[in-house]
Motif scaffolding. Structure first.
Motif, PDB file in Angstrom:
ATOM      1  N   ASN A   1       0.809  -1.219   0.000  1.00 61.18           N
ATOM      2  CA  ASN A   1       0.000   0.000   0.000  1.00 61.18           C
ATOM      3  C   ASN A   1       0.843   1.271   0.000  1.00 61.18           C
ATOM      4  OD1 ASN A   1      -3.149  -0.375   0.258  1.00 61.18           O
ATOM      5  ND2 ASN A   1      -2.179  -2.131   1.269  1.00 61.18           N
TER       6      ASN A   1
ATOM      7  N   TYR B   1       1.654   1.651  -3.697  1.00 62.12           N
ATOM      8  CA  TYR B   1       0.458   2.065  -4.428  1.00 62.12           C
ATOM      9  C   TYR B   1       0.172   3.548  -4.174  1.00 62.12           C
ATOM     10  CZ  TYR B   1      -4.285   2.046  -6.308  1.00 62.12           C
ATOM     11  OH  TYR B   1      -5.410   2.323  -7.051  1.00 62.12           O
ATOM     12  N   SER B   2       0.280   3.977  -2.919  1.00 61.46           N
ATOM     13  CA  SER B   2      -0.015   5.364  -2.565  1.00 61.46           C
ATOM     14  C   SER B   2       0.981   6.338  -3.188  1.00 61.46           C
ATOM     15  CB  SER B   2      -0.008   5.520  -1.047  1.00 61.46           C
ATOM     16  OG  SER B   2      -1.024   4.746  -0.459  1.00 61.46           O
ATOM     17  N   ARG B   3       2.226   5.910  -3.336  1.00 62.68           N
ATOM     18  CA  ARG B   3       3.229   6.769  -3.969  1.00 62.68           C
ATOM     19  C   ARG B   3       2.831   7.134  -5.398  1.00 62.68           C
ATOM     20  NH1 ARG B   3       8.420   3.665  -5.706  1.00 62.68           N
ATOM     21  NH2 ARG B   3       6.914   3.136  -7.340  1.00 62.68           N
TER      22      ARG B   3
ATOM     23  N   HIS C   1      -0.392   7.034  -6.719  1.00 61.94           N
ATOM     24  CA  HIS C   1      -1.798   7.381  -6.906  1.00 61.94           C
ATOM     25  C   HIS C   1      -2.193   8.518  -5.980  1.00 61.94           C
ATOM     26  CE1 HIS C   1      -1.526   3.264  -8.494  1.00 61.94           C
ATOM     27  NE2 HIS C   1      -2.569   3.558  -9.246  1.00 61.94           N
TER      28      HIS C   1
ATOM     29  N   VAL D   1      -4.497  10.562  -3.125  1.00 59.15           N
ATOM     30  CA  VAL D   1      -4.945  10.155  -1.791  1.00 59.15           C
ATOM     31  C   VAL D   1      -6.311   9.458  -1.861  1.00 59.15           C
ATOM     32  CG1 VAL D   1      -5.650  10.987   0.489  1.00 59.15           C
ATOM     33  CG2 VAL D   1      -3.551  11.859  -0.568  1.00 59.15           C
TER      34      VAL D   1
ATOM     35  N   SER E   1      -5.874   5.997  -3.262  1.00 58.63           N
ATOM     36  CA  SER E   1      -5.132   5.138  -2.346  1.00 58.63           C
ATOM     37  C   SER E   1      -5.984   4.709  -1.158  1.00 58.63           C
ATOM     38  CB  SER E   1      -3.875   5.856  -1.849  1.00 58.63           C
ATOM     39  OG  SER E   1      -3.038   6.193  -2.942  1.00 58.63           O
ATOM     40  N   LEU E   2      -6.815   5.615  -0.666  1.00 62.19           N
ATOM     41  CA  LEU E   2      -7.714   5.261   0.430  1.00 62.19           C
ATOM     42  C   LEU E   2      -8.725   4.209  -0.017  1.00 62.19           C
ATOM     43  CD1 LEU E   2      -8.340   8.768   2.026  1.00 62.19           C
ATOM     44  CD2 LEU E   2      -7.177   6.826   3.095  1.00 62.19           C
TER      45      LEU E   2
ATOM     46  N   MET F   1      -6.911   0.972  -0.186  1.00 60.05           N
ATOM     47  CA  MET F   1      -6.653   0.480   1.161  1.00 60.05           C
ATOM     48  C   MET F   1      -7.898  -0.159   1.764  1.00 60.05           C
ATOM     49  SD  MET F   1      -4.076   0.546   3.462  1.00 60.05           S
ATOM     50  CE  MET F   1      -4.433  -1.163   3.868  1.00 60.05           C
TER      51      MET F   1
END
Length: 320
Positions: free
Chosen positions: A270, A273-275, A277, A279, A282-283, A286
């Motif tokens: 995650n 992935y967050s890096r 995409h 916020v 990414s949420l 998650m």
């Protein structure tokens, strides 16, 4: 000479003198050190350019193992790195990986002599076909380091000495980077007439968050020394020498290996992935991820250990 011999005899008598606990501690330490076993190669990991050992429980040590060539990355290494980390990704016993270089340096970059034919004499009958072959080659080389990032096991780079060219591509695909005081980092490709094409230009700006500095490094090929690497965020800690950086990397890997493998691997996936995409994206990812992962028994075991004031090292998490 006679005085020297008498002193040696006196020293040996004192060392060998009986104690309630048996022989002197210093001799026991000397004996245990002499009998210390060299780590054995991990099962199913036999390579020409790499050495993979089971350093500790749940921890694998991957070494670039061409010290006589300053760990220059040759054709075998491009191929074997991919095979190695694909196996590690599927290894249920492995929970963390340390990657380092054998000998005096981490790596001097690509082995130009070994790879010259592929780069300078690509196969094909015309421009389109030659280009197609080159694109295929570059994509394979990119995957050599992307496989480290895709591997769900946390990977710690322990760098000493030179980390040049493809070495920067490699370490920026790792999750955590430590280095020795003698380490330096160099985006060298511009000096051999090409742009770095297997990850540095894509990952380094996100690792250090300074586009100006990345452009400076990539366009000049100047060396970034250890202290600057720490200040810029390329590495998170600097240690006096190779031995210390390896010890710290294994200590960190051991700490990670005590955590739930579901939690550790989910965290790595995650974070990456967050890096890449937003916020909100990414949420959402998650939430989708944890709607299944929250059902793990690892949470019950971890909470119970905390309530009972037990160390996580005592918790027996299932393989993953």
């Amino acid at each position: 000479m006679a005085a020297s011999l008498r002193f040696r005899d006196l020293l040996m008598r004192r060392l060998m003198a009986p104690t309630p606990q048996g022989p002197r501690l210093c001799l026991r330490l000397m004996s245990s050190s002499a009998q210390e076993e060299v780590p054995k190669e991990a099962p199913d990991h036999s390579y020409e350019s790499l050495r993979v050992t089971a350093a500790q429980k749940h921890i694998l040590h991957v070494q670039l193992n061409r010290p006589e060539k300053r760990n220059a990355i040759n054709k075998a290494c491009w191929r074997e790195m991919l095979e190695c980390f694909n196996k590690i990704a599927q290894d249920p016993d492995c929970r963390a990986v340390v990657i380092s270089g054998a000998g005096k340096v981490f790596t001097s970059g690509i082995d130009l002599m070994d790879m010259a034919s592929d780069i300078l004499q690509p196969q094909g009958d015309d421009v389109a076909r030659i280009s197609w072959q080159l694109r295929s080659l570059i994509c394979r080389y990119q995957e050599t380091f992307s496989v480290i990032e895709k591997c769900p096991k946390p990977v710690i780079a322990a760098v000493h000495g030179a980390c040049i060219g493809a070495g920067v591509d490699l370490i920026t695909a790792c999750d955590i980077r430590y280095c020795a005081q003698d380490a330096f980092f160099q985006v060298k490709e511009v000096d051999i007439g090409l742009a770095a094409d297997v990850g540095t230009l894509q990952r380094l700006p996100k690792v250090i968050g300074n586009q100006s500095l990345v452009s400076e490094l990539a366009l000049t090929s100047r060396k970034m020394m250890a202290d600057e690497a720490l200040d810029s965020g390329l590495v998170s800690r600097v240690f006096p020498n190779k031995e210390d950086v390896l010890e710290a990397a294994f200590t960190l890997a051991a700490e990670i290996s005590t955590k739930s493998p579901v939690a550790a691997q989910s965290t790595k996936i995650n974070l990456i992935y967050s890096r890449n995409h937003s916020v909100p994206e990414s949420l959402n990812y998650m939430a989708t991820w944890n709607m299944s992962m929250l059902q793990t028994e690892d949470i019950v075991k971890s909470v119970q250990a905390a309530m009972e004031k037990k160390d996580l090292k005592s918790v027996n998490f299932s393989k993953l």
